[in-house]
Design a protein around this motif. Sequence first.
Motif, short mmCIF file in Angstrom:
data_model
loop_
_atom_site.label_atom_id
_atom_site.label_comp_id
_atom_site.label_asym_id
_atom_site.label_seq_id
_atom_site.Cartn_x
_atom_site.Cartn_y
_atom_site.Cartn_z
N ASP A 9 0.84 -1.20 0.00
CA ASP A 9 0.00 0.00 0.00
C ASP A 9 0.88 1.24 0.00
O ASP A 9 1.91 1.29 0.66
N PHE A 11 0.47 5.70 -0.23
CA PHE A 11 -0.22 6.96 -0.46
C PHE A 11 0.62 7.76 -1.43
O PHE A 11 1.83 7.90 -1.25
N VAL A 65 -4.70 13.03 -3.19
CA VAL A 65 -3.97 11.90 -2.62
C VAL A 65 -4.71 10.61 -2.94
O VAL A 65 -5.91 10.51 -2.72
N LEU A 67 -4.70 6.27 -2.53
CA LEU A 67 -4.16 5.10 -1.88
C LEU A 67 -4.03 4.02 -2.94
O LEU A 67 -5.03 3.64 -3.56
#
Length: 88
Positions: A9, A11, A65, A67
């Motif tokens: 993961d 950001f 932003v 993810l």
Amino acid sequence: MTVTNVDADEFRYVEATDPLARPLLDELEYEYDTRYGDFFGERASTELSRYPAELFAPAQGGAFVLLLRAGSPSPEARSSAWMSTPPS
């Protein structure tokens, strides 16, 4: 049971014009049009395209932003995006 590798993961700050943002914006437009229709006098998608992407750029104090899961926006990650514009 599904296990997600959180190491995959990420950001990532992107421009609103980044191809990675396109799926999020397409789904957001669809959701708003489906949910609100023309309740406010016009389709919700009209509001989403009312302001140029440049207003969301870091140079203007904005942030977009995403993810990412394993480098791409997954269905869960797309719903986790955050967009901000500078105050007027």
